[in-house]
Design a protein around this motif. Structure first.
Motif, mmCIF file in Angstrom:
data_model
loop_
_atom_site.group_PDB
_atom_site.id
_atom_site.type_symbol
_atom_site.label_atom_id
_atom_site.label_comp_id
_atom_site.label_asym_id
_atom_site.label_seq_id
_atom_site.Cartn_x
_atom_site.Cartn_y
_atom_site.Cartn_z
ATOM 1 N N THR A 115 0.848 -1.192 0.000
ATOM 2 C CA THR A 115 0.000 0.000 0.000
ATOM 3 C C THR A 115 0.883 1.242 0.000
ATOM 4 O O THR A 115 2.083 1.170 0.288
ATOM 5 N N PRO A 116 0.316 2.396 -0.315
ATOM 6 C CA PRO A 116 1.131 3.639 -0.289
ATOM 7 C C PRO A 116 1.660 3.981 1.094
ATOM 8 O O PRO A 116 2.624 4.737 1.211
ATOM 9 N N TRP A 117 1.042 3.458 2.165
ATOM 10 C CA TRP A 117 1.478 3.810 3.516
ATOM 11 C C TRP A 117 2.731 3.055 3.944
ATOM 12 O O TRP A 117 3.521 3.562 4.721
ATOM 13 N N GLY A 118 2.916 1.844 3.444
ATOM 14 C CA GLY A 118 4.099 1.077 3.792
ATOM 15 C C GLY A 118 4.081 0.574 5.232
ATOM 16 O O GLY A 118 3.110 0.764 5.972
ATOM 17 N N ILE A 119 5.184 -0.082 5.614
ATOM 18 C CA ILE A 119 5.303 -0.636 6.969
ATOM 19 C C ILE A 119 5.920 0.430 7.864
ATOM 20 O O ILE A 119 7.142 0.505 8.027
ATOM 21 N N ARG A 120 5.064 1.259 8.436
ATOM 22 C CA ARG A 120 5.494 2.310 9.351
ATOM 23 C C ARG A 120 4.686 2.213 10.641
ATOM 24 O O ARG A 120 3.699 1.477 10.722
#
Length: 334
Positions: A115-120
């Motif tokens: 996804t655009p959010w990534g693993i953050r």
């Protein structure tokens, strides 16, 4: 008894009907989010204290509660075991909760990776919290659909009553001594864990300071630094800092252009020009990178373009000797 539980009747009926174990899951989820995001709390050991069970146990417990809303029981010898009707006992439920959490959290991370959010941090907390709350809602509705005697419930009142009887009314002196030893052991264990969480052993403390350039493919590399400059024109490098000091640090980068005489370690600065100062504040583990355009005004060959890093106040006369970290490039300016 009515006086003891009078406050409970003041709560709305849906809250009073809500299963205690699922309510505890919701409370722990909320407390974890507060400990992670609230300034002042996120720097405390509460972040670890709530975060570990939130990742390793809570989502799996909520999922198992949604799958198995019924009370676990062991069928008698005359009873035919029907799949899905006998439920699971408390030990199996806890074991499955740990196992499912270990499976669910990485799967959510894998989905976020695409996804655009990534693993953050923020997407992880929100996704795990959303999954947990959704599973809690499903589990609550599934329990309410069952007869009261078949619903799973944590017998915490029985545990409290049994514990109170064992501690305050032991059968004999031996039981009383064992209770005291058990209580001291629990206090010692909790104290040891609390001390380990509150006073973690910090690893090596350092700040990483580096220069990068961008290659033809747009990748950042520690190579191909600009060496030839024309007065009035600029060339770009990327300045990077990584904070591993286990605390928040105010950094300042001082950029200087120096004319030097001598060779090797036997050099002296005959002319120094400060080009710029760049400041940033980083928490532990944070990284900062910024593209910087170098526009030298001094001309000559063998000039030293110096980047000085300071972790705090900058001295009145910044030099390589009083800097916390130092990087330099040898350049020619026409």
């Amino acid at each position: 008894m009515a006086l003891d539980h009078g406050w409970w009747l003041l709560l709305p009926k849906p809250i009073r009907r809500f299963p205690a174990d699922l309510a505890a899951v919701v409370v722990l989820t909320v407390l974890t989010a507060l400990a992670v995001f609230l300034p002042g709390l996120r720097e405390t050991p509460l972040r670890i204290l709530f975060g570990l069970p939130f990742v390793l146990f809570v989502p799996g417990y909520a999922f198992v509660a949604a799958l198995f809303p019924e009370q676990g029981r062991s069928p008698t010898s005359d009873e035919e075991v029907v799949d899905g009707e006998q439920g699971i006992d408390a030990i199996e439920r806890v074991a499955l909760a740990f196992g499912m959490s270990i499976a669910i959290v990485p799967l959510l991370g894998l989905v976020l990776n695409f996804t655009p959010w990534g693993i953050r941090l923020v997407p992880i907390i929100l996704s795990v919290s959303g999954f947990t709350i959704g599973a809690v809602v499903v589990a609550a509705f599934r329990r309410w659909e069952l007869p009261a005697e078949e619903r799973f419930s944590v017998p915490y009142r029985e545990w409290i009553a049994t514990g109170r009887t064992e501690i305050l009314q032991p059968d004999d002196r031996t039981d009383a001594m064992l209770n005291v030893v058990l209580a001291l052991s629990i206090v010692l264990a909790l104290g040891s864990v609390g001390f380990a969480v509150a006073s973690p052993q910090d690893g090596e403390q350092f700040s990483e300071f580096y220069l990068l350039t961008e290659d033809d493919d747009g990748e950042l590399v520690a190579d191909n630094y600009p060496e030839e400059f024309v007065q009035g024109e600029s060339e770009s490098v990327i300045i990077g800092i990584e904070n591993q000091e286990h605390e928040t640090v105010d950094y300042t980068v001082v950029v200087q252009l120096e004319r030097v005489e001598g060779e090797g370690n036997e050099t002296s600065v005959t002319e120094r020009e400060e080009l710029d100062r760049i400041s940033t504040t980083l928490g532990h583990g944070e990284t900062w990178q910024e593209e910087y355009s170098v526009s030298p005004t001094m001309t000559g060959e063998g000039l030293r373009l110096t980047f000085l890093l300071y972790d705090g106040e900058v001295p009145a006369e910044p030099t390589r000797e009083n800097a916390y970290r130092e990087l330099h490039l040898w350049i020619d300016v026409e």
